[in-house]
Design a protein around this motif. Sequence first.
Motif: not given
Length: 268
Positions: A83-91, A128-133, A135-147
């Motif tokens: 609501a304040e600012h959708t994160p640009d990068i989420v790690i 699930q919670l971040l992707v809609p926001a 998408k609405a903004r038109g950009h973003g980066q999701l980072v998942f930590i595997s191994s």
Amino acid sequence: MSASVNALPKRCVLITGATGAIGGALARAYANQNTHLIVHGRQQAALATLAEACRELGAEVTTSSVNLTDETALSQWLQTLCAEHTPDIVIANAGKNTHPQAPGQLEPWDDVQALIDINLKTPIAMAQLLVPAMKARGHGQLVFISSLAGWHGLPTTPTYSASKAGIKAYGEGLRGLLAPHGIGVTVVMPGYVTSPMCNAMPGPKPFEWPPERAAKVIKQGIDTNRARISFPFPLNFGTWWLAVLPAAVSQWFIKRLGFDHTDHQEGA
């Protein structure tokens, strides 16, 4: 340069598990005057120390210790952020490990459930919670930590290996799904990185890296939207072969390399 700054005055970077070795090193790597850092961690004193260090590097810093495995709390937290600012990068870096306490003994079920909750379910819930926001903004980066344990399950850490294989597959699938919407997805597959969690893991730890080196490589890969960031090369190359060789051959190599037992020091 000025047009870029005007378009995005402050890049917002969210890092969970920031009080861990890799998370803390990543927070410091991203900290500058053009970044709003949202750092999450369970260790209050360590989180406060990290936040202050990042502020000294010029970053605006917000902290949180919300329970990531509480779906309601997680949802409320991320909705407030967006609501304040959708994160640009989420790690999505928060995670834990468990291992058998004796040869032939399965990991305690409570430990298994807790590990799956934080290593696998939480990052999927965050998407699930971040992707809609995003998408609405038109950009973003999701980072998942595997191994690198996601290439082939290790007898010393079977549930951890399963969770990391799962998040690897999820991130790979999500990348193709979200690319048309301007959302990048990166899967990080570290080897051994010096940390309390690494120290507690049984078995040999070849080619161990300090967290600062790992953070530098991870940040470089995120900045170029790499699909996969895996390191160090010798261990990545070897564990990749475990995934493609016949299972019997891979199991033979695992035994020869010392990953077929759970011998470890008390208190490790």
